[in-house]
Motif scaffolding. Structure first.
Motif, PDB file in Angstrom:
ATOM      1  N   GLY A   1       0.790  -1.225   0.000  1.00 10.58           N
ATOM      2  CA  GLY A   1       0.000   0.000   0.000  1.00 10.58           C
ATOM      3  C   GLY A   1       0.822   1.274   0.000  1.00 10.58           C
ATOM      4  O   GLY A   1       0.284   2.357  -0.214  1.00 10.58           O
ATOM      5  N   TRP A   2       2.125   1.163   0.200  1.00  6.83           N
ATOM      6  CA  TRP A   2       2.999   2.345   0.189  1.00  6.83           C
ATOM      7  C   TRP A   2       2.982   3.039  -1.159  1.00  6.83           C
ATOM      8  O   TRP A   2       3.357   4.212  -1.256  1.00  6.83           O
ATOM      9  N   ALA A   3       2.559   2.362  -2.216  1.00  2.00           N
ATOM     10  CA  ALA A   3       2.536   2.978  -3.537  1.00  2.00           C
ATOM     11  C   ALA A   3       1.529   4.122  -3.607  1.00  2.00           C
ATOM     12  O   ALA A   3       1.537   4.887  -4.565  1.00  2.00           O
ATOM     13  N   ASN A   4       0.688   4.245  -2.611  1.00  3.18           N
ATOM     14  CA  ASN A   4      -0.252   5.362  -2.535  1.00  3.18           C
ATOM     15  C   ASN A   4       0.494   6.695  -2.491  1.00  3.18           C
ATOM     16  O   ASN A   4      -0.048   7.727  -2.870  1.00  3.18           O
ATOM     17  N   TRP A   5       1.719   6.682  -2.018  1.00  7.78           N
ATOM     18  CA  TRP A   5       2.500   7.907  -1.850  1.00  7.78           C
ATOM     19  C   TRP A   5       3.637   8.037  -2.849  1.00  7.78           C
ATOM     20  O   TRP A   5       4.517   8.861  -2.688  1.00  7.78           O
ATOM     21  N   VAL A   6       3.639   7.189  -3.886  1.00  7.82           N
ATOM     22  CA  VAL A   6       4.687   7.271  -4.913  1.00  7.82           C
ATOM     23  C   VAL A   6       4.269   8.266  -5.960  1.00  7.82           C
ATOM     24  O   VAL A   6       3.176   8.408  -6.334  1.00  7.82           O
TER      25      VAL A   6
END
Length: 107
Positions: free
Chosen positions: A102-107
């Protein structure tokens, strides 16, 4: 000197209620900010796959496998934590997936 809404003789119970409501609103806002969703997690999985392929081609295949293995280990650790917390089935898998990618939300 700061003025309190309760007056010069502040009521401790009212101050505690105000503190609790402020903390509740801050936590709600924080949950909204850091919330991950499935499309972002799918994108994160795609980024990991592409990065592992690139690392595998440029460095060596073992390095690409190390990237994938690291994220797989993180997923399984998150899944074990979900089971320990009493979350079962597809919901546990979804939560572990969101935690891992879910970190890709901030990429």
């Amino acid at each position: 000197m700061e003025r309190w809404p309760e007056g010069p003789a502040a009521d401790p119970e009212a101050a505690r209620d105000r503190y609790d409501s402020d903390m509740q609103s801050v936590r709600k806002t924080l949950r909204e900010v850091v919330r991950a969703d499935l499309p972002a997690a799918h994108f994160g999985l795609g980024v990991v796959i592409v990065a592992s392929v690139i690392v595998g081609l440029l460095v060596e295949p073992a390095a690409g496998a190390l990237v994938v293995g690291t994220f797989a280990a993180l997923f399984f650790v998150a899944l074990v934590v979900m089971f320990i917390r009493g979350i079962r089935g597809l919901d546990a898998g979804r939560r572990a997936y969101l935690f891992t990618f879910g970190w890709a939300n901030w990429v």
